[in-house]
Scaffold this motif. Sequence first.
Motif, short mmCIF file in Angstrom:
data_model
loop_
_atom_site.label_atom_id
_atom_site.label_comp_id
_atom_site.label_asym_id
_atom_site.label_seq_id
_atom_site.Cartn_x
_atom_site.Cartn_y
_atom_site.Cartn_z
N ALA A 81 2.79 0.20 -14.46
CA ALA A 81 3.81 0.02 -13.42
C ALA A 81 4.03 1.32 -12.64
O ALA A 81 4.21 1.30 -11.41
N ALA A 82 4.00 2.45 -13.36
CA ALA A 82 4.19 3.75 -12.71
C ALA A 82 3.03 4.04 -11.75
O ALA A 82 3.22 4.56 -10.64
N TYR A 83 1.81 3.69 -12.19
CA TYR A 83 0.62 3.90 -11.33
C TYR A 83 0.73 3.05 -10.08
O TYR A 83 0.46 3.51 -8.96
N HIS A 84 1.14 1.80 -10.27
CA HIS A 84 1.28 0.89 -9.13
C HIS A 84 2.32 1.39 -8.15
O HIS A 84 2.13 1.34 -6.92
N GLN A 85 3.41 1.89 -8.68
CA GLN A 85 4.48 2.39 -7.81
C GLN A 85 4.00 3.58 -6.99
O GLN A 85 4.31 3.70 -5.79
N GLU A 86 3.23 4.45 -7.62
CA GLU A 86 2.72 5.64 -6.92
C GLU A 86 1.74 5.27 -5.82
O GLU A 86 1.78 5.82 -4.71
N GLU A 123 3.30 1.12 -3.86
CA GLU A 123 4.68 0.92 -3.44
C GLU A 123 4.93 1.31 -1.98
O GLU A 123 5.65 0.60 -1.26
N ALA A 136 6.61 -1.26 0.71
CA ALA A 136 7.83 -0.93 1.45
C ALA A 136 7.62 -1.13 2.95
O ALA A 136 8.50 -1.66 3.66
N SER A 194 -0.98 5.30 2.94
CA SER A 194 -1.35 5.68 1.56
C SER A 194 -1.88 7.10 1.46
O SER A 194 -1.88 7.70 0.38
N GLY A 244 -4.93 -0.06 -7.91
CA GLY A 244 -3.52 -0.28 -7.63
C GLY A 244 -3.20 -1.74 -7.37
O GLY A 244 -2.24 -2.29 -7.91
N GLY A 291 -1.17 -4.47 -9.72
CA GLY A 291 -0.06 -5.25 -9.16
C GLY A 291 -0.20 -6.74 -9.45
O GLY A 291 0.77 -7.41 -9.80
N LEU A 294 3.50 -7.93 -9.65
CA LEU A 294 4.45 -7.13 -8.86
C LEU A 294 4.28 -7.41 -7.37
O LEU A 294 3.24 -7.82 -6.93
#
Length: 403
Positions: free
Chosen positions: A318-323, A326, A330, A378, A394, A398, A403
Amino acid sequence: MISCQELFTLPSLKKLTLVAGKAGLDRRLRWVHFIDLPDVIPWVQGGELLIITGIGLNGDVHKLQAIVRGIIKKKLAGLIVNVGPYIQTVPPEVISLADQAKFPVFELPWEVKLVEVTGDICRHIIMKQTEERSISDFLEQLLFQPSSDPDVISHRAAYYGYDLTQPHQVAIISPVRLLEFVQSQKTKAEKDLVALKIRFEQIVRDVTAICPQKILSLLRVDDIILLMPCEDKTGGTCSNTELLSAILAQLAVKIPGLAVVAGVGGRFEQLPDARGSYLQAVKVLRFSARQPAARQIHVYEQLGIYKLLFEMDPGKLAAYHQEVIEPLLAYDAKQQMELVDTLFVYFEENGNAVKTAKRLFVHRNTLDYRLKKIEEISGRNLSDPYDRLTLQLGVIVGRQLEL
């Protein structure tokens, strides 16, 4: 329940002869009735094997036809005619009717004692029901109660002829959108959903019954869980996949229109590891639900990079995906764009812009604009192999984490 085919294995039915309805020998019978009334229809409910001698019919073929029509309509399992002084042989008209309905009709010589026949059938039904309940019980314990004693489970399985000392793997056969399928048949949803699940389970068991090695099966919610032996060191994937293909083929024939998929967990040698194989099969099914391809069987050992991701800590994923992803999400939310979906399709089409644009129903210029925007937001270049892999992982993460 037992099938009509199993009647031939009973000691008192060695002289039993099938005269019609061969295609329906897989019908299940829940009990046996010996009723010798001209009008038997009010006395049966469905699923029974009916035995008659024909007394009271006075040799009237039309009356016998009416009985057969009635019990077919009531969905009985089959009919045994005790041929002798009242019915010397099953008439051709009845045979034709039964063949058309795939309804098994048997002849049994007069000298056979019906009390022995009914006793044999009832005992066999009770024995099979007891075995099925016991098998379901210790498979539940094995997969869903990790604290259970594996030696006790193994000994209980051995009592019924199942060898759990050899390597196994777990497979799950799962219908897709089962309730929607039942509703599409324009039937009474709740009642027919239960009936369909029972038939689903019976078809699976019929196919596994012909295997050289006995296979444990369990109906749980909508799925059939199989505990499958695998002798070879590669995990038994090939032979078990072939068996699953045969099961899915039979399901397609017997329940046309119902979509079914299968997930296969990894090989294990110790019973306490059975739950791990089951969880792998569950993950595979979740993975299959997100795949556009029409494959029906998904094997954990063949998932490639997804297998590696399944074993990683969800928090780190999840942290990798957010980085990585995300910022694109957004932007999509703010500008009502579809950059992340575009990126996923672009990777699925191996970077082929023409195919990607066609799948997304957008103009090529629109796709080019989106790809440039992805690079800009990105900070990664899609022409660079490392950046490309970073983005691809990524979007895969997700999808895996939904996600």
